[in-house]
Design a protein around this motif. Structure first.
Motif: not given
Length: 300
Positions: A165-172, A187-191
Motif C-alpha cells: 500500500a505504501l511502497g516502503i517497509r521498515l527493514c532496520g 529490526n526487519k521482523y519488527d518492521g
C-alpha cells in the motif's frame, strides 16, 4: 582493489605477508549477509553474481543514486571501475585476511567463503554518531529470475506488510542515544509487523532532527525521485533506501556532510536488456510510491 581474500584459520601457520584490514561493520541495520569494513571508507559486501553484473552494466542515470562501487571481485578476478575513488585506483590490497574473531559470523555466505564481492563506499564513514534507516523500497521484491515458490513468498510478504500500500517497509533502524533521547533499534521482523500508523510513528522518531537537516533530507529524496521519474524501464525490485544522518552536529560541519541517502541492494533489480529479463515500459511506479510516502512523512 582487493585480492586473495582468505580466512585466518586457513593459513595453517604459513608465513605470508597478509593485511588484517577487515573489521566487523557495526552500523549495519538490514540485509541478509553481514558486511565488513575496509580502510578509507569502504565496505566489502558478499553478493550474488547478478549484483556484480548490475553494477558493471548500471545505467548512468542510476549511478548518482547508488553508492559508489569501486571494485567487483569474482574469485581471483578483480575489476576496478574507471570512476572508482582515488584510493582504490592507486592502491591494491593483496592477501586480505578475514580475522579469526569474525570468521564465525556468516560473513560469508553461511560460513562458506563467498567468491563474489563488491567494494562499496561506506555511507557512515567519518560520522561520529549516525542514525541509520533501511527501508525496503517498492511494491514488489522478487526479481524476474525468481522461482514460483519465491514469487509466492515475496508477494505474500508485500501484501501482508506496508510494502503493497505504501511502497516502503521498515527493514532496520537505529537511532543512537543522546542526552534527551533514548536509543531506538528496530529490526526487519519488527518492521514486518508494523501497520501504517506504527511505521509513521517510527519514522517521525527517526527524522526528529533540526529543520535545516530535514530540508536537506527532502532535497535528496526529491533528487532520487526525479531520477526514477525520468528513467524508463528500470525496476528496483528488492532494493532498499538507505538513509544516514549524523546525530552529533557541530557548527563547523558542512551541512552536506550530515545526510547521505542512496538506493542499495540490486540483486533483483533490472533494466531493459539486462540478463534476459522482461522488458518493462515506463517508470518504476512502486519505488516512486515509496518515495512519495516517505516525503509525505518527512514534510509533516
Amino acid at each position: 582493489m582487493v585480492l586473495n581474500i582468505k580466512r585466518a584459520s586457513s593459513l595453517d601457520g604459513a608465513t605470508v605477508n597478509v593485511q588484517d584490514v577487515l573489521k566487523p561493520f557495526d552500523h549495519q541495520v538490514g540485509g541478509h549477509t553481514p558486511f565488513t569494513s575496509l580502510p578509507n571508507g569502504h565496505l566489502l559486501k558478499p553478493c550474488v553474481e547478478r549484483e556484480i553484473y548490475f553494477y558493471q552494466k548500471m545505467p548512468k542515470s542510476l549511478k548518482s543514486i547508488a553508492p559508489l562501487c569501486c571494485s567487483t571481485i569474482q574469485g581471483s578476478s578483480v575489476s576496478t571501475f574507471d570512476d572508482s575513488c582515488v584510493n582504490c585506483r592507486q592502491h591494491q590490497l593483496e592477501n586480505v585476511v578475514i580475522p579469526e574473531s569474525i570468521e564465525g559470523s556468516p560473513i560469508l555466505n553461511k560460513r562458506k567463503l563467498s567468491k563474489n564481492f563488491i567494494v562499496l563506499s561506506d555511507l557512515t564513514y567519518r560520522m561520529k554518531s549516525p542514525r541509520i534507516l533501511d527501508l525496503k523500497l517498492g511494491t514488489r521484491q522478487h526479481g524476474d529470475q525468481a522461482t514460483v515458490a519465491k514469487i509466492a513468498c515475496m508477494t505474500a510478504k508485500c501484501q501482508s506488510t506496508t510494502s503493497a500500500a505504501l511502497g516502503i517497509r521498515l527493514c532496520g533502524m537505529k537511532r543512537p542515544p543522546s542526552e534527551s533521547q533514548n536509543q531506538i533499534s528496530i529490526n526487519k521482523y519488527d518492521g514486518r509487523q508494523m501497520g501504517k500508523i506504527e511505521l509513521f510513528l517510527a519514522l517521525q522518531q527517526f527524522f526528529d532532527v533540526p529543520e535545516n537537516v530535514l530540508e536537506l533530507v527532502q532535497t535528496k529524496l526529491l533528487a532520487i525521485r526525479g531520477v526514477l521519474n525520468d528513467t524508463e524501464g528500470v525496476r528496483l525490485f528488492g532494493a532498499s533506501l538507505l538513509i544516514v544522518i549524523e546525530s552529533e552536529i557541530k557548527e563547523s560541519t558542512p551541512i552536506e556532510n550530515l545526510v547521505r541517502i542512496k538506493v542499495v541492494d540490486f540483486a533483483n533489480a533490472t533494466f531493459g536488456g539486462f540478463q534476459g529479463d522482461n522488458i518493462y515500459e515506463g517508470k518504476d511506479e512502486g519505488s516512486i510510491l515509496g518515495l512519495d510516502t516517505l516525503l509525505g512523512i518527512v514534510k509533516c
